[in-house]
Write a protein that holds these residues in place. Structure first.
Motif, PDB file in Angstrom:
ATOM      1  N   ARG A 269      40.151  27.512  51.309  1.00 17.26           N
ATOM      2  CA  ARG A 269      39.778  26.651  50.191  1.00 17.26           C
ATOM      3  C   ARG A 269      41.041  26.395  49.385  1.00 17.26           C
ATOM      4  N   PRO A 270      41.524  25.157  49.310  1.00 22.57           N
ATOM      5  CA  PRO A 270      42.705  24.883  48.504  1.00 22.57           C
ATOM      6  C   PRO A 270      42.511  25.376  47.074  1.00 22.57           C
ATOM      7  N   ALA A 271      43.547  25.951  46.518  1.00 22.94           N
ATOM      8  CA  ALA A 271      43.446  26.549  45.193  1.00 22.94           C
ATOM      9  C   ALA A 271      42.948  25.534  44.165  1.00 22.94           C
ATOM     10  N   SER A 272      41.978  25.945  43.360  1.00 27.98           N
ATOM     11  CA  SER A 272      41.427  25.076  42.322  1.00 27.98           C
ATOM     12  C   SER A 272      42.312  25.125  41.084  1.00 27.98           C
ATOM     13  N   GLU A 273      42.668  23.973  40.593  1.00 27.61           N
ATOM     14  CA  GLU A 273      43.442  23.893  39.367  1.00 27.61           C
ATOM     15  C   GLU A 273      42.491  23.958  38.176  1.00 27.61           C
ATOM     16  N   ILE A 274      42.848  24.737  37.170  1.00 25.59           N
ATOM     17  CA  ILE A 274      42.018  24.803  35.973  1.00 25.59           C
ATOM     18  C   ILE A 274      42.818  24.321  34.775  1.00 25.59           C
ATOM     19  N   ASP A 275      42.102  23.948  33.751  1.00 24.63           N
ATOM     20  CA  ASP A 275      42.711  23.431  32.523  1.00 24.63           C
ATOM     21  C   ASP A 275      43.158  24.625  31.676  1.00 24.63           C
ATOM     22  N   ARG A 448      27.079  30.975  38.571  1.00 25.21           N
ATOM     23  CA  ARG A 448      26.480  31.377  39.838  1.00 25.21           C
ATOM     24  C   ARG A 448      27.434  31.044  40.986  1.00 25.21           C
ATOM     25  N   PHE A 449      27.714  32.032  41.833  1.00 29.27           N
ATOM     26  CA  PHE A 449      28.503  31.784  43.044  1.00 29.27           C
ATOM     27  C   PHE A 449      28.121  32.801  44.111  1.00 29.27           C
ATOM     28  N   GLY A 450      28.654  32.604  45.326  1.00 31.62           N
ATOM     29  CA  GLY A 450      28.286  33.433  46.469  1.00 31.62           C
ATOM     30  C   GLY A 450      29.188  34.634  46.634  1.00 31.62           C
ATOM     31  N   ASN A 451      29.346  35.065  47.888  1.00 34.81           N
ATOM     32  CA  ASN A 451      30.121  36.263  48.198  1.00 34.81           C
ATOM     33  C   ASN A 451      31.603  36.029  47.943  1.00 34.81           C
ATOM     34  N   VAL A 452      32.285  37.091  47.543  1.00 34.34           N
ATOM     35  CA  VAL A 452      33.729  37.046  47.390  1.00 34.34           C
ATOM     36  C   VAL A 452      34.359  38.006  48.385  1.00 34.34           C
ATOM     37  N   LEU A 453      35.497  37.609  48.929  1.00 37.16           N
ATOM     38  CA  LEU A 453      36.159  38.442  49.925  1.00 37.16           C
ATOM     39  C   LEU A 453      36.816  39.647  49.273  1.00 37.16           C
ATOM     40  N   GLY A 454      36.576  40.812  49.844  1.00 42.55           N
ATOM     41  CA  GLY A 454      37.289  42.005  49.410  1.00 42.55           C
ATOM     42  C   GLY A 454      36.663  42.749  48.272  1.00 42.55           C
ATOM     43  N   SER A 455      35.483  42.340  47.788  1.00 45.81           N
ATOM     44  CA  SER A 455      34.864  43.087  46.695  1.00 45.81           C
ATOM     45  C   SER A 455      34.378  44.434  47.223  1.00 45.81           C
ATOM     46  N   SER A 456      34.300  45.402  46.324  1.00 44.08           N
ATOM     47  CA  SER A 456      33.953  46.764  46.730  1.00 44.08           C
ATOM     48  C   SER A 456      32.565  46.797  47.350  1.00 44.08           C
ATOM     49  N   GLY A 457      32.470  47.414  48.520  1.00 50.16           N
ATOM     50  CA  GLY A 457      31.187  47.552  49.192  1.00 50.16           C
ATOM     51  C   GLY A 457      30.665  46.277  49.809  1.00 50.16           C
ATOM     52  N   SER A 458      31.494  45.223  49.902  1.00 45.53           N
ATOM     53  CA  SER A 458      31.012  43.952  50.432  1.00 45.53           C
ATOM     54  C   SER A 458      31.127  43.931  51.955  1.00 45.53           C
ATOM     55  N   LEU A 459      30.774  42.808  52.548  1.00 45.25           N
ATOM     56  CA  LEU A 459      30.671  42.691  53.993  1.00 45.25           C
ATOM     57  C   LEU A 459      32.001  42.912  54.704  1.00 45.25           C
ATOM     58  N   ILE A 460      33.072  42.280  54.216  1.00 41.72           N
ATOM     59  CA  ILE A 460      34.340  42.301  54.947  1.00 41.72           C
ATOM     60  C   ILE A 460      34.908  43.719  55.091  1.00 41.72           C
ATOM     61  N   PRO A 461      34.998  44.510  54.012  1.00 46.77           N
ATOM     62  CA  PRO A 461      35.479  45.887  54.197  1.00 46.77           C
ATOM     63  C   PRO A 461      34.628  46.679  55.186  1.00 46.77           C
ATOM     64  N   GLU A 489      40.185  33.020  42.857  1.00 48.99           N
ATOM     65  CA  GLU A 489      39.716  31.653  42.641  1.00 48.99           C
ATOM     66  C   GLU A 489      38.381  31.639  41.916  1.00 48.99           C
ATOM     67  N   ALA A 490      37.472  32.520  42.327  1.00 49.66           N
ATOM     68  CA  ALA A 490      36.162  32.574  41.677  1.00 49.66           C
ATOM     69  C   ALA A 490      36.316  32.879  40.194  1.00 49.66           C
ATOM     70  N   VAL A 491      37.179  33.836  39.871  1.00 49.41           N
ATOM     71  CA  VAL A 491      37.347  34.248  38.473  1.00 49.41           C
ATOM     72  C   VAL A 491      37.999  33.138  37.651  1.00 49.41           C
ATOM     73  N   SER A 492      38.983  32.448  38.217  1.00 51.06           N
ATOM     74  CA  SER A 492      39.608  31.355  37.462  1.00 51.06           C
ATOM     75  C   SER A 492      38.588  30.259  37.155  1.00 51.06           C
TER      76      SER A 492
END
Length: 625
Positions: A269-275, A448-461, A489-492
């Motif tokens: 996902r190309p990085a989202s620019e924020i104001d 509201r958003f979906g899964n994030v990569l690398g969060s503790s206890g999430s699918l990828i780890p 990106e989600a946090v920004s």
């Protein structure tokens, strides 16, 4: 002026180069005059050209030095250097013409002669430099050690691919042979780019890898589609080919030209620019509270908020270790507890939470604390209701009492039409936030958003651990899909959404296309240099509370905002009328009472509250005015 003067320092140019150029300039002068006048008339101007030749050459050399032409190394001549050379020669023409007016019997030289000479001289000087570069590259190729470490194919023959090929071909330390390009552009089929053949298209990839002996495939596309990257990783692993991604083609270090593919590249996902000024305006010099600050989302929120110079950053978490980690990371060396404040508090503890608000008076609250693991919440509904629902209610009521300016609750895609307890608790939290936003007329909102990569206890780890242990990788269903996003990106976007929110809004982050978990698992196996047959994939069946696919939208007609990656549901849900929200507090109090008593009807009451039924209302407008 000083910069121009330095160019005339003898250390800045080579007398040998000037001598070679001078010889070519003489040839250009006499040759151009002959081209302009022919042999018979040429002799009529021989005296004039003989007397002026040295002066013309002097003017031209001085102009070339002034334009910095001699600062360029001939063996590395580039299009930029060629442009500068042509500009310098063009600049010398008016000076040369002016000289003919001051010189006896020189005014008869045709003016077109000077134009012809400028073109011929440029061709001569450029030609000798290109010849030097060609000889250098040939010499380097002969000096290279034997190619023993592999062969490279570049995927993409655009600007990035051409630059990468150019850098690799000119590198004397190159230890891999360049075979050519793969590109889907029909116009490039059977053509050569940077003297390398375009070997085929994407559909030819597998056969090319099989017969070419390729060891490295470098993707030279700035933002390659995620599906393409996953396909290349799996195909590359099948043929024992490393998949790389282009890095910085303008770097002087070959190691920086390309890098190993990482898991985040499979989302692409190309990085989202924020104001940034808008975010700065709501955080700078304010007291900001982050709940769940030791978790994956809360920690990243804390990091990004700290960059906007809040007056005080309150880190609240009930886990001592998690709080210690984020506090240690953000704490300044002075050990000053005034700006970064660690608070070991459970949001279910209303009295301790009230002490925090009374002592520190937060102005902005980001609420990330929650129980989030679907199957654990499904097996422990009462503790989840107390933590997620009652904890959020405690925060919202204290925000109202202490007049907090802005409140943002981190929600999840599982809150949309929830079938499990975790999603249901988060949907109730969304409703509570919308209710409080409308009651206080302050921008209290949910994101509201979906899964994030690398969060503790999430699918990828979990998948990584299973692969490291030798498998098998356990998935619930081959067709299950999920949305994924990188944590930063989600946090920004969460911070950006806080600047857009109106009272009671639910903001929705666009997460691209959902990804099939099976495809992600296969790509991860390949990235970790293992074979699918070696690891194995087992399907265990869908667990209670899980969906085959997640939804981000309630109606499919969420409104756009001024940020392209953020949608909004005004007032939380257009179907939720104000009369119903007025009864929400009593319903939530009843739900919390059932949770405290661990009542068997708790789960049913939770689902009824999270999935209310309403009469059909007119369709919501599609855009926000």
């Amino acid at each position: 002026m000083l910069r121009i003067w330095k160019r005339f320092s003898p250390s800045r140019f080579s007398l040998i180069h000037i001598g070679i150029d001078a010889i070519l300039m003489v040839a250009s002068l006499y040759g151009s005059l002959w081209l302009r006048l022919g042999e018979e008339l040429w002799y009529q101007h021989e005296t004039a050209i003989n007397s002026l030749a040295l002066f013309f050459i002097f003017i031209r050399v001085i102009t070339l030095i002034g334009f910095g032409v001699y600062q360029s190394l001939w063996r590395y001549i580039s299009t930029h250097d060629a442009s500068r050379l042509a500009t310098a020669i063009s600049a010398s023409v008016p000076l040369m013409i002016s000289l003919t007016f001051l010189w006896p019997n020189a005014g008869s030289l045709p003016r077109s002669f000077f134009i012809i000479d400028a073109f011929v001289c440029t061709a001569f000087l450029m030609g000798i430099r290109l010849l030097r570069r060609r000889l250098f590259e040939r010499q380097m190729r002969h000096q290279m050690r034997p190619v023993t470490l592999g062969k490279i194919i570049i995927y993409g023959a655009g600007n990035n691919g051409r630059l990468l090929a150019q850098r690799l071909l000119s590198d004397p330390g190159r230890d891999r042979e360049l075979l050519g390009f793969i590109d889907d552009a029909p116009a490039l089929r059977d053509r050569f780019v940077q003297s390398l053949p375009v070997l085929g298209q994407r559909k030819d990839l597998e056969s090319l890898l099989e017969r070419s002996g390729c060891t490295d495939l470098v993707v030279a596309i700035t933002h390659p589609p995620a599906a393409l990257m996953r396909e290349l990783v799996v195909t590359g692993r099948k043929h024992n080919v490393r998949i790389q991604r282009i890095a910085h083609v303008d770097s002087g270090n070959q190691q920086a030209l390309y890098r190993q593919v990482e898991l985040k590249d499979l989302l692409n996902r190309p990085a989202s620019e924020i104001d940034l000024p808008s975010v700065q305006s709501i955080l700078s010099e304010r007291t900001v509270l982050v709940t769940g600050a030791g978790g994956s989302i809360g920690a990243e929120l804390s990091r990004q908020i700290a960059r906007f110079s809040p007056a005080k950053l309150l880190l609240l978490d009930h886990s001592e270790f998690n709080l210690y980690e984020i506090d240690r990371e953000l704490r300044p060396s002075t050990q000053n507890l005034e700006r970064v404040v660690p608070l070991m508090v459970d949001i279910k503890d209303r009295q301790s939470l009230q002490h925090v608000f009374a002592t520190h008076r937060p102005q902005v609250v980001f609420h990330a604390a929650a129980y989030k693991h679907v199957h654990l919440v499904e097996a422990n509904v009462a503790p989840a209701v107390l933590n997620n629902v009652e904890g959020t209610l405690n925060l919202l009521e204290l925000c109202e009492s202490y007049q907090v300016q802005r409140f943002v609750m981190i929600s999840t895609d599982k809150a949309v039409n929830p079938v499990g307890a975790m999603g249901a608790t988060k949907r109730v939290c969304e409703l509570l936030t919308s209710q409080m936003g409308q009651r206080t007329s302050r921008p209290y909102s949910s994101v509201r958003f979906g899964n994030v990569l690398g969060s503790s206890g999430s699918l990828i780890p979990l998948l990584k651990k299973q692969i490291e242990d030798g498998g098998p990788v356990t998935l619930t269903h081959p067709d299950m899909t999920r949305y994924f996003m990188l944590i930063p990106e989600a946090v920004s976007l969460v911070l950006m959404s806080a600047t857009l929110s109106q009272p009671g809004d639910v903001n929705v982050l666009k997460m691209g296309e959902p990804i099939r978990i099976l495809d992600l698992a296969k790509s991860l196996i390949a990235l970790m240099a293992r074979n699918e047959e070696e690891i194995g994939i087992a399907f265990t069946g869908i667990r209670p509370g899980e969906k085959m696919f997640e939804e981000l939208y309630l109606t499919g007609a969420e409104l756009t905002t001024r940020h392209p990656d953020i949608l909004t549901v005004p007032c939380g849900d257009w179907r939720t009328n104000l009369d119903w929200l007025g009864t929400l507090s009593a319903k939530v109090d009843s739900l919390i009472h059932l949770a405290h008593n661990n009542d068997p009807s708790l789960k049913r009451a939770l689902q009824a509250l999270a999935n209310p039924t309403f009469p059909t209302l007119p369709t919501q407008p599609e855009t926000l005015v």
